[in-house]
Design an enzyme around this catalytic site. Structure first.
Site, mmCIF file in Angstrom:
data_model
loop_
_atom_site.group_PDB
_atom_site.id
_atom_site.type_symbol
_atom_site.label_atom_id
_atom_site.label_comp_id
_atom_site.label_asym_id
_atom_site.label_seq_id
_atom_site.Cartn_x
_atom_site.Cartn_y
_atom_site.Cartn_z
ATOM 1 N N ARG A 24 0.831 -1.210 0.000
ATOM 2 C CA ARG A 24 0.000 0.000 0.000
ATOM 3 C C ARG A 24 0.860 1.253 0.000
ATOM 4 O O ARG A 24 0.389 2.308 -0.431
ATOM 5 C CB ARG A 24 -0.931 -0.009 1.198
ATOM 6 N N LYS B 211 -18.980 -14.381 2.770
ATOM 7 C CA LYS B 211 -20.411 -14.167 2.977
ATOM 8 C C LYS B 211 -21.144 -13.834 1.682
ATOM 9 O O LYS B 211 -20.809 -12.890 0.984
ATOM 10 C CB LYS B 211 -20.630 -13.039 3.988
ATOM 11 N N GLY C 294 -9.608 -8.006 -0.893
ATOM 12 C CA GLY C 294 -8.373 -8.029 -0.115
ATOM 13 C C GLY C 294 -7.774 -9.414 -0.015
ATOM 14 O O GLY C 294 -6.579 -9.604 -0.256
ATOM 15 N N GLY D 182 -13.455 -3.679 -0.196
ATOM 16 C CA GLY D 182 -14.836 -3.206 -0.122
ATOM 17 C C GLY D 182 -15.129 -2.158 -1.170
ATOM 18 O O GLY D 182 -16.212 -2.126 -1.771
#
Ligand code: ADP
Ligand code: MG
Length: 394
Positions: free
Chosen positions: A39, A200, A348, A371
């Site tokens: 990052r 999920k 991720g 996200g």
């Protein structure tokens, strides 16, 4: 896709300007040191672009979840140190994101100098999107750059506040993310195959709906596959199941363009030395859980991927962190890496899996936002992007 984002090239008067750069520097730490600097390295082109033009750069970022309190373990000091080493220049750390001492440090910056502001989330105003915090944050600056794609789905003060006040632009990486992911929505080359996995199904129903409008086939693995298998009437044992989403999965299966596993790797526990076996997707016994797609499924998915012109992959096919359940993710990762079409990874954990397998350089685009990439694919826009576009008209 909505209108284009303002670009770095459009910023006025860079020489001597003080530029607030919101960056995504939420790097993992081990024993107080940065253990993975991806990052940080991906932010460097924008920092150098600004420095080369005589700007002074102050980086604003968050690290972890200090929840609005000053907590030493979430200090950006290790990130400032690593950034300095990578840039080959001193990167001092301002004591906080706002305040008189920080403003004085910003005012003292010369052309090309770099400063790191302390963790934005030490102040509750960041996540609370407090206008007073945003006003204090921008006060010492002339220009604003958003280079925090991974945080741009959040309407936090440092993301949506500054563009209302300062001339603003998208950083180089943010622009690339939006071009690539937006391009998947606008004009993907066909066949367009999406591979979705991860934990999920409820997190990803929206994105599946959005993708079904654009892509030819959706391949489903990971824990979310078991809600689909339940929707087909199969017993799933102790596999992860979201019972309240079975109906949604049934509706998605009815499109005829969602493919689910035909075999699965099962075990009674998630452990390196767990007894595990491969069974048909309809034959999971009570007391066992599905933890990976089976080899036959992985081979079918790899075939689909091989002939695609566009591939989007989000979410691992199994519990890839534990060796007996990594096979499906590895096979899919290799197929995506070998696919001659345009390949994109968002998410991720899937990005981490591909990097760990040493395959990232064979993928056209590995998104830096988990996200944020899903939300952009689902909704076609993000709060941080909308704020940049609106600018001072907002
Ligand atoms: P991404 O970050 O790529 O979007 P997610 O966060 O949705 O992916 O999910 C990643 C997690 O899903 C991983 O930690 C992985 O262990 C877990 N997972 C994948 N398959 C299964 C499964 N069958 N059962 C339990 N967990 C799973
Ligand atoms: Mg994840």
């Amino acid at each position: 896709m909505p209108a284009p984002l303002p670009r770095l090239e459009d910023l006025p008067d860079l020489r001597g300007a003080r530029v607030l750069v919101r960056a995504e520097l939420n790097a993992p730490l081990e024993q107080g040191r940065v253990s993975d600097d991806l990052r940080i390295t991906t932010t460097i082109p924008t920092i150098e672009w600004l420095r080369e033009r005589g700007a002074a750069v102050a980086l604003a970022a968050h690290l972890g979840r200090p929840k609005g309190e000053v907590r030493g373990e979430f200090s950006l000091a290790p990130v400032a140190e690593r950034l300095g080493a990578l840039l080959g220049t001193e990167v001092p750390l301002a004591p906080s994101a706002t305040g008189a001492a920080t403003a004085a440090l910003v005012a003292s910056l010369g052309e090309g100098e770099v400063l790191m502001l302390e963790n934005l989330r030490f102040d509750p105003g960041e996540e609370g999107n407090d206008p007073a915090f945003a006003a204090n944050l921008v006060a010492p600056f002339d220009l604003y750059v958003n280079e925090a794609f991974g945080a741009s789905h959040r309407a936090h003060a440092s993301i949506v506040g500054p563009p209302r006040v300062l001339p603003s632009a998208a950083g180089l990486l943010l622009r690339r993310e939006v071009e690539v992911l937006g391009g998947l929505l606008d004009a993907p080359e066909r066949p367009f195959v999406a591979v979705l996995g991860g934990s999920k199904v409820s997190d990803k129903l929206g994105v599946i709906d959005a993708l079904l409008e654009r892509c030819d086939t959706i391949l489903v693995g990971g824990a979310m596959a078991f809600t689909f298998l339940a929707a087909q009437g199969h017993p799933v044992g102790d596999s992860l199941l979201e019972a309240d989403r079975v109906e949604d999965c049934r509706r998605l299966l009815a499109t005829g363009r969602v493919e689910v596993p035909v075999d699965v790797v099962i075990a009674q526990e998630i452990a390196e030395d767990a007894d595990h076996e491969v069974v048909g997707a309809g034959a999971i016994p009570d007391g066992w859980k599905g933890l990976d797609v089976g080899p036959e499924t992985a081979a079918i998915f790899a075939d689909r991927i091989a002939t695609a012109r566009t591939v989007l992959w989000n979410g691992p096919m199994g519990v890839f962190e534990v060796a007996p359940f990594a096979g499906g993710t590895l096979t899919v990762a290799e197929a995506v890496a070998e696919c001659p079409g345009f390949t994109v990874i968002g998410g991720g954990d899937s990005a981490a899996a591909v990097r760990r397998m040493g395959l990232a350089s064979s993928i056209d685009h590995v998104s830096t936002g988990g996200g944020a990439s899903l939300e952009l694919l689902e909704l076609g826009d993000l709060p941080g992007l909308a704020a940049l576009r609106l600018g001072r008209d907002a």
